[in-house]
Design a protein around this motif. Structure first.
Motif, PDB file in Angstrom:
ATOM      1  N   ARG A  46       0.771  -1.154  -0.082  1.00 40.80           N
ATOM      2  CA  ARG A  46      -0.179   0.137  -0.085  1.00 40.80           C
ATOM      3  C   ARG A  46       0.773   1.278   0.058  1.00 40.80           C
ATOM      4  O   ARG A  46       0.241   2.298   0.096  1.00 40.80           O
ATOM      5  CB  ARG A  46      -1.018   0.027   1.410  1.00 40.80           C
ATOM      6  N   GLY A  47       2.263   1.080  -0.013  1.00 38.15           N
ATOM      7  CA  GLY A  47       3.357   2.297  -0.191  1.00 38.15           C
ATOM      8  C   GLY A  47       3.839   2.721   1.079  1.00 38.15           C
ATOM      9  O   GLY A  47       4.332   3.891   1.016  1.00 38.15           O
ATOM     10  N   ILE A  48       3.493   1.966   2.125  1.00 41.12           N
ATOM     11  CA  ILE A  48       4.318   2.225   3.294  1.00 41.12           C
ATOM     12  C   ILE A  48       5.671   1.919   3.173  1.00 41.12           C
ATOM     13  O   ILE A  48       5.808   0.707   3.037  1.00 41.12           O
ATOM     14  CB  ILE A  48       3.653   1.688   4.529  1.00 41.12           C
ATOM     15  N   PRO A  49       6.510   2.884   3.177  1.00 44.33           N
ATOM     16  CA  PRO A  49       8.103   2.245   3.167  1.00 44.33           C
ATOM     17  C   PRO A  49       8.571   1.452   4.390  1.00 44.33           C
ATOM     18  O   PRO A  49       8.324   1.933   5.520  1.00 44.33           O
ATOM     19  CB  PRO A  49       8.705   3.798   3.095  1.00 44.33           C
ATOM     20  N   LEU A  50       9.231   0.497   4.159  1.00 48.69           N
ATOM     21  CA  LEU A  50       9.604  -0.565   5.164  1.00 48.69           C
ATOM     22  C   LEU A  50      11.038  -0.583   5.280  1.00 48.69           C
ATOM     23  O   LEU A  50      11.672  -1.554   5.805  1.00 48.69           O
ATOM     24  CB  LEU A  50       8.989  -1.991   5.002  1.00 48.69           C
ATOM     25  N   THR A  51      11.800   0.181   4.431  1.00 49.45           N
ATOM     26  CA  THR A  51      13.100   0.383   4.716  1.00 49.45           C
ATOM     27  C   THR A  51      13.784   0.525   5.621  1.00 49.45           C
ATOM     28  O   THR A  51      14.998  -0.023   5.893  1.00 49.45           O
ATOM     29  CB  THR A  51      13.675   1.195   3.368  1.00 49.45           C
ATOM     30  N   PHE A  52      13.334   1.478   6.349  1.00 46.45           N
ATOM     31  CA  PHE A  52      14.015   2.321   7.373  1.00 46.45           C
ATOM     32  C   PHE A  52      13.238   1.982   8.963  1.00 46.45           C
ATOM     33  O   PHE A  52      12.117   2.679   9.009  1.00 46.45           O
ATOM     34  CB  PHE A  52      14.274   3.696   7.545  1.00 46.45           C
ATOM     35  N   LEU A  53      13.650   0.740   9.452  1.00 51.10           N
ATOM     36  CA  LEU A  53      12.932   0.383  10.709  1.00 51.10           C
ATOM     37  C   LEU A  53      13.308   1.214  11.697  1.00 51.10           C
ATOM     38  O   LEU A  53      14.384   1.456  11.962  1.00 51.10           O
ATOM     39  CB  LEU A  53      12.980  -1.148  10.695  1.00 51.10           C
ATOM     40  N   PRO A  54      12.453   1.218  12.939  1.00 54.76           N
ATOM     41  CA  PRO A  54      10.987   0.784  12.856  1.00 54.76           C
ATOM     42  C   PRO A  54       9.986   1.803  12.051  1.00 54.76           C
ATOM     43  O   PRO A  54      10.481   2.881  11.700  1.00 54.76           O
ATOM     44  CB  PRO A  54      10.495   0.917  14.357  1.00 54.76           C
ATOM     45  N   VAL A  55       8.756   1.555  11.880  1.00 50.92           N
ATOM     46  CA  VAL A  55       7.812   2.221  11.106  1.00 50.92           C
ATOM     47  C   VAL A  55       6.668   2.083  12.169  1.00 50.92           C
ATOM     48  O   VAL A  55       6.333   1.024  12.583  1.00 50.92           O
ATOM     49  CB  VAL A  55       7.301   1.642   9.789  1.00 50.92           C
ATOM     50  N   LEU A  56       6.168   3.375  12.342  1.00 51.50           N
ATOM     51  CA  LEU A  56       5.212   3.795  13.403  1.00 51.50           C
ATOM     52  C   LEU A  56       3.958   4.048  12.451  1.00 51.50           C
ATOM     53  O   LEU A  56       4.060   5.207  11.517  1.00 51.50           O
ATOM     54  CB  LEU A  56       5.363   4.762  14.508  1.00 51.50           C
ATOM     55  N   LEU A  57       2.844   3.465  12.391  1.00 47.64           N
ATOM     56  CA  LEU A  57       1.626   3.856  11.798  1.00 47.64           C
ATOM     57  C   LEU A  57       0.562   4.220  12.890  1.00 47.64           C
ATOM     58  O   LEU A  57       0.298   3.655  13.896  1.00 47.64           O
ATOM     59  CB  LEU A  57       0.951   2.871  10.833  1.00 47.64           C
ATOM     60  N   ASP A  58      -0.355   5.380  12.411  1.00 44.22           N
ATOM     61  CA  ASP A  58      -1.672   5.600  13.392  1.00 44.22           C
ATOM     62  C   ASP A  58      -2.692   5.315  12.331  1.00 44.22           C
ATOM     63  O   ASP A  58      -2.781   6.309  11.376  1.00 44.22           O
ATOM     64  CB  ASP A  58      -1.373   6.947  13.782  1.00 44.22           C
ATOM     65  N   GLY A  59      -3.631   4.422  12.474  1.00 46.78           N
ATOM     66  CA  GLY A  59      -4.695   4.113  11.512  1.00 46.78           C
ATOM     67  C   GLY A  59      -4.257   4.042   9.999  1.00 46.78           C
ATOM     68  O   GLY A  59      -5.170   4.306   9.125  1.00 46.78           O
TER      69      GLY A  59
END
Length: 79
Positions: A46-59
Motif C-alpha cells: 500500500r506504499g508504506i516504506p519498510l526500508t528504515f525500521l522501525p515504522v510507526l503507523l496511526d490508523g
C-alpha cells in the motif's frame, strides 16, 4: 494506548528498542508486527516504506520511521 498505533519492527533492531522507549515515555503503546510478516508486506504494497525500521503507523497513516524523536512524535500524533 491509542488503539490504531502499529509499530513495524525486526528482531535485534536497536532503533526498534529506542522507538519502544520513546512510546513508553509518551505513555503510549502500539501493536507490534514483524517486518517479515504478511501484514507488514500488505502495508508495503500500500506504499508504506519498510526500508528504515522501525515504522510507526496511526490508523494506516505513516507517522514516523527510523530514529524517533519524542517531541516530534508527540506533535505528529496530536494531528
Amino acid at each position: 494506548m491509542k488503539p490504531d498505533l502499529i509499530l513495524i519492527t525486526s528482531p535485534d533492531c536497536h532503533l526498534c528498542l529506542h522507538a519502544r522507549s520513546v512510546l513508553s515515555g509518551l505513555s503510549l503503546s502500539a501493536r507490534e508486527i514483524d517486518v517479515e510478516s504478511q501484514e507488514a508486506a500488505d502495508f508495503g504494497e500500500r506504499g508504506i516504506p519498510l526500508t528504515f525500521l522501525p515504522v510507526l503507523l496511526d490508523g494506516g497513516r505513516l507517522v514516523a520511521y527510523g530514529r524517533f524523536s519524542q517531541r516530534r512524535l508527540s506533535k505528529d500524533l496530536a494531528r
